[in-house]
Write an enzyme that holds these catalytic residues in place. Structure first.
Site, PDB file in Angstrom:
ATOM      1  CG  ASP A 258       2.560  20.453  12.482  1.00  0.00           C
ATOM      2  OD1 ASP A 258       1.991  21.100  13.409  1.00  0.00           O
ATOM      3  OD2 ASP A 258       3.608  19.959  12.763  1.00  0.00           O
TER       4      ASP A 258
ATOM      5  CE1 TYR B  64      -0.169  12.022  12.415  1.00  0.00           C
ATOM      6  CE2 TYR B  64      -0.062  10.447  14.217  1.00  0.00           C
ATOM      7  CZ  TYR B  64      -0.588  11.680  13.799  1.00  0.00           C
ATOM      8  OH  TYR B  64      -1.233  12.590  14.585  1.00  0.00           O
TER       9      TYR B  64
ATOM     10  CG  ASP C  61       8.877  20.609  10.661  1.00  0.00           C
ATOM     11  OD1 ASP C  61       9.448  21.559  10.419  1.00  0.00           O
ATOM     12  OD2 ASP C  61       7.634  20.810  11.411  1.00  0.00           O
TER      13      ASP C  61
ATOM     14  NE  ARG D 256       6.188  18.417  14.730  1.00  0.00           N
ATOM     15  CZ  ARG D 256       6.014  19.960  15.316  1.00  0.00           C
ATOM     16  NH1 ARG D 256       6.423  20.835  14.952  1.00  0.00           N
ATOM     17  NH2 ARG D 256       5.049  19.928  16.336  1.00  0.00           N
TER      18      ARG D 256
END
Length: 324
Positions: free
Chosen positions: A46, A74, A88, A186
């Site tokens: 993103d 991550y 988010d 997310r």
């Protein structure tokens, strides 16, 4: 005006994507920097996210199929105390949870919520994911105001570690996540917030690993990307078993023959030509190599062909010098 010659160099490019640019924007920058339109990616990030983006140029795009499904790692920040319609910080936030509800969220409760989302789980993807619904992207429908509820899917979260907890107006969790491809961080943030009855969303996301490849070895987007291409053979050797071909085996495989090789259970196997380049990915069946994907030799850049011609060499159709 004549178009500049296409750069035929093949390779995998590991880029540390900065915040605020789309993955397709990175691809566009790479096309210009490298000098070819034939560039693909092994999974997007993103615009809000940073970190490791894996691109392939020219013939190396054939390797991307084997990179897409690799596990990911991550680091992220989950904010507890408000939900978001995009899960988010870029979406519309709900009213903040009241102070008493937030104060009731103990460290132990956080640990339990995180533990429940670790391992093999069923996850409902975010409504603004790129998953297609009746031929249209979910995020397109969601942003047009349509209600989108996606089916749950099986994913694996092999590690979900809370590194720090910071309490204030909200509760911020800095986390490290190791997960299978297709896991939405997310959605993890959303689900932790829902489990604790205070809402949650993602405020920071950084991809640090794709399979064995780390963002620590990635190139900055503003660097000379053309010089940062990693040879397909180097990347393949980190993913697969390898077999070194001799000159005759290499020729026979190029001619489409199923050459005899010692049995190996691994699939695919990276077949390396005598000069060290990746000639193809193969599997061995009954002692014979079956080609899964060929990796043709790169054509010689036009400027090198011209230089060779000036030196009195001739150039074959494949772009390699013929010196007699």
């Amino acid at each position: 005006m004549a178009k500049p010659p296409r750069n035929p160099a093949s390779g995998i490019l590991f880029v540390d994507k900065p915040q605020g640019i789309t993955s397709h924007g990175v691809v566009s920058r790479a096309r210009k920097a490298i000098g070819t339109r034939k560039i693909g990616h092994a999974g997007t990030l993103d615009p809000m996210a940073t970190g490791l983006l894996v691109l392939g140029a020219n013939n190396a795009t054939r390797l991307l199929t084997y990179l897409v499904g690799l596990d990911k790692q991550y680091t992220a920040t989950i904010r507890l105390g408000a939900s978001s319609n995009t899960d988010d910080a870029e979406g519309e936030l709900s009213e903040p949870a009241d102070a008493a509800a937030l104060a009731a969220v103990t460290d132990d409760a956080i640990a339990q919520a995180v533990a429940a989302l670790t391992g093999a789980i069923s996850q409902r993807p975010s409504s603004v994911s790129a998953i297609k619904v009746d031929g249209r992207r979910a995020y397109t429908l969601a942003r047009a105001g349509e209600e989108v509820v996606l089916a749950e899917r099986a994913v694996t979260v092999s590690a979900f570690d809370v590194l720090t907890i910071t309490r204030g107006e909200f509760i911020d969790l800095n986390v490290l996540v190791d997960c299978s491809s297709g896991t939405y961080i997310r959605a993890l943030a959303r689900d932790v917030g829902e489990a604790l009855n205070v809402g949650g969303h993602l405020t920071v996301l950084r991809r640090t690993k794709v399979g064995p490849f780390s963002v620590e070895n990635a190139s900055a987007l503003d660097s000379d990307l053309e010089t940062q291409l990693v040879a397909p053979a180097t990347v393949a050797a980190q993913l697969f078993e390898t077999v070194q071909l001799d000159a005759q085996q290499s020729k026979d495989l190029s001619d489409g023959k199923r050459i005899a090789l010692a049995p190996q259970a691994a699939t695919p196997i990276a077949a390396l030509a005598p000069d060290g380049r990746l000639q193809g990915l193969i599997q061995i069946v009954d002692g014979r190599a079956h080609v899964l994907s060929n990796f043709p030799r790169d054509a010689q850049p036009l400027q090198q062909q011209q230089a060779a011609a000036l030196e009195g060499d001739t150039v074959s159709e494949e772009g390699t010098p013929n010196n007699g």
